[in-house]
Design a protein around this motif. Structure first.
Motif, short mmCIF file in Angstrom:
data_model
loop_
_atom_site.label_atom_id
_atom_site.label_comp_id
_atom_site.label_asym_id
_atom_site.label_seq_id
_atom_site.Cartn_x
_atom_site.Cartn_y
_atom_site.Cartn_z
N ASN A 154 16.22 27.08 20.64
CA ASN A 154 16.79 25.74 20.76
C ASN A 154 16.77 25.27 22.21
O ASN A 154 16.81 24.09 22.48
CB ASN A 154 18.22 25.73 20.27
CG ASN A 154 18.26 25.89 18.76
OD1 ASN A 154 17.46 25.29 18.06
ND2 ASN A 154 19.16 26.73 18.28
N LEU A 185 28.16 24.39 30.08
CA LEU A 185 27.21 25.35 29.55
C LEU A 185 26.04 24.64 28.86
O LEU A 185 24.88 24.96 29.08
CB LEU A 185 27.90 26.27 28.55
CG LEU A 185 26.92 27.26 27.92
CD1 LEU A 185 26.70 28.47 28.81
CD2 LEU A 185 27.38 27.69 26.55
N PHE A 186 26.37 23.64 28.03
CA PHE A 186 25.32 22.96 27.29
C PHE A 186 24.44 22.11 28.19
O PHE A 186 23.24 22.04 28.00
CB PHE A 186 25.93 22.13 26.15
CG PHE A 186 26.32 22.98 24.99
CD1 PHE A 186 25.39 23.33 24.03
CD2 PHE A 186 27.60 23.49 24.90
CE1 PHE A 186 25.74 24.16 22.97
CE2 PHE A 186 27.96 24.31 23.85
CZ PHE A 186 27.04 24.65 22.88
N PHE A 197 29.65 12.15 19.59
CA PHE A 197 29.66 12.44 18.16
C PHE A 197 30.62 13.59 17.84
O PHE A 197 30.66 14.06 16.73
CB PHE A 197 28.24 12.80 17.68
CG PHE A 197 27.36 11.59 17.51
CD1 PHE A 197 27.31 10.93 16.29
CD2 PHE A 197 26.61 11.10 18.56
CE1 PHE A 197 26.50 9.82 16.13
CE2 PHE A 197 25.80 9.99 18.41
CZ PHE A 197 25.75 9.33 17.19
N GLY A 198 31.31 14.05 18.86
CA GLY A 198 32.29 15.11 18.65
C GLY A 198 31.67 16.45 18.35
O GLY A 198 32.31 17.33 17.80
N LEU A 199 30.42 16.62 18.71
CA LEU A 199 29.76 17.88 18.38
C LEU A 199 30.08 18.98 19.38
O LEU A 199 29.91 20.16 19.10
CB LEU A 199 28.24 17.68 18.29
CG LEU A 199 27.79 16.64 17.25
CD1 LEU A 199 26.29 16.52 17.22
CD2 LEU A 199 28.32 16.98 15.87
N LEU A 200 30.52 18.60 20.56
CA LEU A 200 30.84 19.60 21.58
C LEU A 200 32.22 19.31 22.15
O LEU A 200 32.68 18.18 22.13
CB LEU A 200 29.82 19.55 22.72
CG LEU A 200 28.37 19.81 22.37
CD1 LEU A 200 27.50 19.65 23.61
CD2 LEU A 200 28.20 21.20 21.78
N THR A 201 32.85 20.34 22.68
CA THR A 201 34.13 20.12 23.36
C THR A 201 33.86 19.91 24.84
O THR A 201 32.83 20.31 25.37
CB THR A 201 35.04 21.36 23.20
OG1 THR A 201 34.31 22.50 23.66
CG2 THR A 201 35.44 21.52 21.76
N SER A 261 35.21 21.29 27.42
CA SER A 261 35.10 22.46 28.28
C SER A 261 33.79 23.23 28.07
O SER A 261 33.42 24.05 28.89
CB SER A 261 36.31 23.37 28.09
OG SER A 261 36.59 23.47 26.72
N SER A 262 33.12 22.97 26.95
CA SER A 262 31.85 23.67 26.77
C SER A 262 30.69 22.88 27.34
O SER A 262 29.56 23.35 27.36
CB SER A 262 31.62 23.95 25.28
OG SER A 262 31.44 22.74 24.58
N VAL A 294 22.24 10.16 15.96
CA VAL A 294 22.09 11.09 17.09
C VAL A 294 20.69 10.89 17.69
O VAL A 294 20.53 10.75 18.90
CB VAL A 294 22.29 12.55 16.63
CG1 VAL A 294 22.03 13.52 17.76
CG2 VAL A 294 23.70 12.73 16.08
#
Lengths: 202, 278, 283, 284
Positions: free
Chosen positions: A51, A162-163, A152-156, A158-159, A92
């Motif tokens: 990915n 990293l992403f 879209f609320g797919l990640l927080t 605090s993360s 998306v």
């Protein structure tokens, strides 16, 4: 021997007009991008982490460098198809468009402004390529996770770092490796072809 | 004698479910110069791609020089069977002809000195000039690009050379040139040659053995003259013998043989009949 | 089964009664529903509804198999994001331990909520692509009076995808025929050699751009004409007519959307607080 | 009536060192079928590109001499107008298929020249019947066989009803039967529609059966142009230019050299068979 300067300079009296060839090359770039984007990474035998390895970015990078605005247009559009193939929700995909456009636009801009040679003849050319891909990918990497995935609320929150970093690396690395190979292998051909774009549209 | 390539009960279906080959058996021997013919979609390209492990059997086995293609490594295969694709543009990976020909040998891990020897040898065999080596393959005319494609397979020194549609897009003279050069490889260097083609005059003139495919199966297999003397069988695969053979077949009542393959042969037969009939 | 770029669509399907534009509207409007809904059970219901439609539309169910990996990896990413990288707030309620890691209720709930939003959105995309041919997309765009230049580019782009897919397959085989092998090689070597496949793809594109341009010019197609084409017959549209059923269908989709907005933001239904998960865990 | 006239045409691509066309003169009357042969690199494709305006409109280079279609100088005529007179079918159908269905492909050119829906519908019926493509209308390009693709390519150009149809190696990618079906279409066009045709082709067996006239192009010049029968009678000239006539013609050519073949050379099996059986009977 042509230099970067000569490649981008308009000769006296030179008339360049957008032509049907540019529409065709845009469509073909969409085709390559969609296929490489959807299948190129899947079949890469690296195992986990596929990915984060998106070879299709090279189509955006070199597309913009060689074909200017047409490359940017194709770079913005083809992910709609490759994402569709992999089942990404439609909104998306649509929301990614600006990020994708920037990934194609920044190297295109850098090569034109700084008169770098697409055949990568000097270390200066390499530096411009690497930096412009990095900047373009950085914008994409911020746009992708921060604007799109976050909204879209797919990640927080605090993360996100990293992403963003994963996205950045996953685009920059293949972008540079594929980009160098493509530019070295084919720039001499492209520059002589009628589809090459010196300005933005012709 | 063991066959060099031994195909046993080979079936192949594509990922979308199309069954392209059904229980095919074929033995390719040393000394073969073989033409694979049949209608578009009869399975000849699929079969030829199974002969060096580009495609792996869905069922059955393909043994090449004792190696099973479904387990052998790529390097083991390409040293034995080389496959030249129809469109040279699908196989041009490098920005000059030298690197292009060297690409295969480098892939199988040869040292650079050995690579260089092989590139030079392959270049010479296909009749490319030294000045071509530094050119971008993209700028060569199609005929020369096809030679580069053949040279890049020759550089791997395979025993068997498979060429898919060697004469498409070539004029007659160029076709003869390519085929003469494959014949030379066959006769002087002992390569087994397999051509996949629609060009019947070329088959008649050059191939020693013909394998006819229809609907994923081999329907005929034999010496060229023998195969072409059965036009009704051939028509099952929508193939016709070359014009000169058909002329001979239309003159059977005058005692013409049904298996004339070349123009010169036919001329000789006519001449003989004219001279000796009185 | 009729073939499309992405696979097969049924030979006959009740869905074909609907105008392509209606199908595109379905994709666009129904994709919004999950974004308005937080409570997973409602999104699950929507998913079941779309699955039902897939069955009704005679779509082969193993089409869905292709999308399972992407659904899996998305779920994984979301779960990681919300749990390991989810941070901590004092209001979080611990519900268990995994090794040294404490699991909290709210992050997991959010992960489920988010994931269940995504699933119906993915199924809508699957529904669209397994009941529509490329031509349907073009027809929908033209019905919406999208400029011809744009729809033409989309059409030719799709055509190119099909062509490049074939090329891609052959190029990968050609790589193999030239002795390319990943086994037992360093990662860098693999990377450097493996990606060579992209060079012929571009080489072919360059060669074809000239052939295509010639072919288009030969059929009276010029760049000027592309931009100024005032009147085109749009012949393909003569096969399609928006019928009463189409209007009803689109109207219903929009009505449902408005209802959803009202229920969610005026009456506060279907929010995360009202989910059954809350009731089950908190009580 | 004259449809094509070329006067001392010279053309050099701007990238090339040499002229590709070196003084071509050609004349073609309406309703005729002209076959052009010549080795690869002789300039055949370049020559036909000058007829529908691809040269000089799409290529850069130096052009001398003049090309007339119906008496109109191509350089002074807009390319859209030329393409409505002259239809060009390319050798690789794959590279002219730009739509996702056969119908869209056939309609494309007709829309470009501004036809209305009624006319398009009528022409669709006509052209699909003529080329046997009616059953393919709904299909996407990747479901077609090579022969079907080539028929669609011809139909898509034919639908625009050009006065002159040019085909550049229309059968080079096809199997023997696929080739024959294309030539069946060409024969119908000639007989039923009376359309003027120019075909470039290496497969002379099929071409010789339908062409009225043949022209030999080599090294940028028309070396020889004549009626088909007479053309192939000049066996030595053809061989000297690396052109191989149909096999039966070659055979008779060899025999004639040695004094064994009286009369003109045959072009097909039937003619050859008759001549051989006649002389054998006489010999008996």
């Amino acid at each position: 021997m042509t230099t970067g300067k000569e490649i981008w300079a308009f000769e006296e009296g030179e008339k360049r007009r957008a032509s049907i060839t540019h529409i065709v090359i845009t469509a073909l770039l969409i085709g390559i991008g969609a296929v490489v984007g959807a299948f190129g990474s899947f079949s890469f035998p690296l195992g986990f982490g596929v990915n984060f390895f998106w070879p299709a970015i090279a189509v955006q990078n070199v597309g913009g460098i060689w074909f200017g605005g047409w490359g940017v247009l194709a770079g913005a559009l083809f992910p709609l198809i490759s994402n569709g193939i992999t089942g990404t929700p439609i909104y998306v995909s649509l929301a990614y468009i600006p990020g994708n456009a920037f990934q194609a636009f920044i190297p295109a801009l850098a090569f034109r402004l700084l008169k770098a040679d697409p055949s990568l003849k000097s270390s200066r050319d390499y530096i411009i390529l690497v930096l412009s891909i990095a900047v373009g990918s950085a914008i994409g990497a911020i746009w992708g996770p921060m604007v799109v995935l976050r909204s879209f609320g797919l990640l927080t929150a605090s993360s996100l770092p990293l992403f963003i970093f994963g996205w950045f690396a996953g685009n920059t690395i293949p972008g540079i490796i594929f980009g160098i190979i493509l530019l070295k292998a084919l720039s001499s051909v492209v520059v002589r072809s009628s589809s090459f774009v010196k300005g933005w549209w012709a | 004698m063991a066959a060099y390539i031994d195909v046993q009960n080979l079936s192949y279906s594509y990922p979308d479910g199309t069954l392209a080959l059904r229980k095919v058996n074929l033995r390719v021997n040393n000394g073969d110069f073989l033409a694979l013919i049949g209608q578009n979609g009869s399975g000849k390209t699929t079969l030829s791609k199974c002969l060096n492990g580009i495609l792996k059997p869905t069922d059955g086995t393909v043994l090449v020089d004792g190696f099973d293609t479904s387990t052998a490594s790529v390097a083991e295969m390409v040293r034995r069977v080389g496959y030249v694709f129809q469109n040279p543009d699908h196989q041009i990976f490098n920005s000059n002809v030298y690197d292009e020909i060297a690409y295969g040998p480098r892939n199988i891990g040869l040292r650079e000195a050995e690579v260089k020897d092989r590139v030079i040898e392959a270049t010479r065999v296909v009749g490319l000039k030294d000045e071509h080596l530094s050119v971008h393959p993209f700028f060569l005319p199609k005929g020369l690009r096809q030679r580069v494609a053949i040279a890049s397979i020759l550089a791997l020194r395979p025993k068997v050379i498979i060429v898919d549609e060697p004469t498409t897009g070539q004029d007659m003279y160029q076709s003869f040139e390519i085929m003469n050069f494959l014949t030379e490889l066959h006769e002087k260097n002992g390569h087994i040659i397999i051509i996949v083609t629609h060009d019947m005059p070329i088959v008649a003139r050059y191939a020693k053995r013909v394998v006819v495919m229809a609907m994923g199966q081999i329907i005929m297999d034999g010496p060229t003259a023998e195969v072409f003397s059965h036009p009704e069988e051939l028509s099952k695969s929508f193939v016709k013998p070359p014009q000169i053979t058909r002329l001979g077949q239309s003159l059977l009542t005058y005692g013409f043989p049904p298996n004339i393959l070349r123009v010169e042969e036919m001329a000789a037969v006519v001449k003989e009949k004219m001279v000796f009939t009185p | 089964m009729k073939k499309t770029l992405l696979g097969y669509i049924p030979e006959e399907s009740p869905v074909y009664q609907l105008h392509p534009l209606t199908r595109v509207m379905f994709l666009l409007i129904v994709s919004i529903y999950p974004m308005l809904v937080a409570a997973p059970e409602w999104n699950l219901a929507l998913t079941v509804l779309i699955l039902g439609l897939l069955v009704y539309a005679k779509v082969r169910m193993n089409t869905i198999k292709n999308y399972i990996p992407i659904m899996g990896s998305m779920g994984f990413i979301i779960l990681i994001s919300y749990t390991i990288f989810g941070g901590y707030e004092p209001s979080y309620i611990p519900i268990g331990h995994l090794g040294s890691l404490t699991l909290y209720f709210q992050p997991i709930r959010w992960a489920i909520v988010t994931y269940m939003r995504l699933i119906p959105m993915i199924f809508v995309v699957i529904f669209f692509f397994s009941t529509s041919r490329e031509r349907d997309l073009i027809v929908a765009l033209r019905t919406l009076r999208v400029p011809f230049a744009m729809t033409y580019l989309v059409g030719m782009g799709l055509r190119s995808v099909g062509m490049v897919m074939e090329d891609f397959q052959i190029v990968r085989e050609a790589e193999k025929a030239r002795g390319f092998d990943t086994r037992g090689k360093s990662l860098f070597y693999k990377l450097r050699k493996f990606i060579m496949y992209i060079v012929p793809l571009f080489g072919l594109a360059l060669r074809r751009s000239e052939e295509f341009s010639n072919a288009l010019t030969a059929r009276a197609y010029t760049f000027r004409g592309l931009l100024n084409q005032q009147k085109r017959a749009d012949y393909v549209l003569s096969h399609y007519h928006l019928s009463f059923v189409d209007y009803i269908f689109i109207f219903t989709l929009i009505l449902a959307l408005i209802t959803l907005v009202i229920l969610r933001y005026h009456y506060g239904l279907m929010g995360v607080e009202s989910t059954v998960i809350n009731k089950l865990v908190l009580q | 009536m004259e449809i094509v006239r070329i006067e001392d045409l010279r053309w050099k691509y701007s990238e090339a060192r040499e002229y590709t066309l070196k003084g071509v003169n050609l004349f073609l009357e309406e309703g005729k079928f002209l076959g052009i042969v010549g080795p690869n690199g002789a300039g055949k494709t370049t020559l036909v590109y000058t007829l529908n305006g691809l040269i000089p409109y799409r290529y850069n280079g130096i052009k001398k001499g003049r090309v007339f279609i119906y008496g109109h100088d191509t350089e002074a005529t807009p390319v859209e107008k030329l393409t409505s007179w002259v239809g060009l079918v390319f050798s690789d159908p794959e590279a002219q298929f730009t739509s996702m269905t056969v119908e869209d492909e056939l309609v494309f050119g007709m829309e470009n020249i501004g036809l209305d829906r009624k006319e398009i519908k009528a022409r669709l019926e006509w052209v699909t019947e003529l080329t046997n493509t009616a059953s393919l209308l709904e299909k996407p390009p990747y479901e077609l066989s090579g022969g079907q693709k080539q028929r669609v390519a011809i139909a898509s150009v034919l639908a625009m009803k050009p006065k002159l149809l040019i085909m550049d190696e229309p059968t080079s990618m096809l199997d023997p039967i696929g080739r024959e079906t294309i030539f069946e279409v060409i024969a119908r066009l000639k007989q039923e529609e009376g359309i003027t045709i120019i075909a470039i082709e290496h497969n002379l067996e099929l071409l010789a059966a339908v062409a009225d006239d043949m022209a030999l192009l080599n090294d940028g010049q028309i070396i020889f142009q004549a009626q088909t029968r007479e053309f192939f009678n000049n066996y030595d000239l053809l061989i000297a230019n690396q052109i191989y006539p149909p096999e039966v013609t070659q055979m008779a050519g060899i025999l004639r050299k040695e004094g064994y073949w009286p009369g003109s050379l045959p072009l097909n099996i039937e003619q050859a068979r008759k001549q051989i059986s006649k002389s054998l009977v006489r010999a008996v």
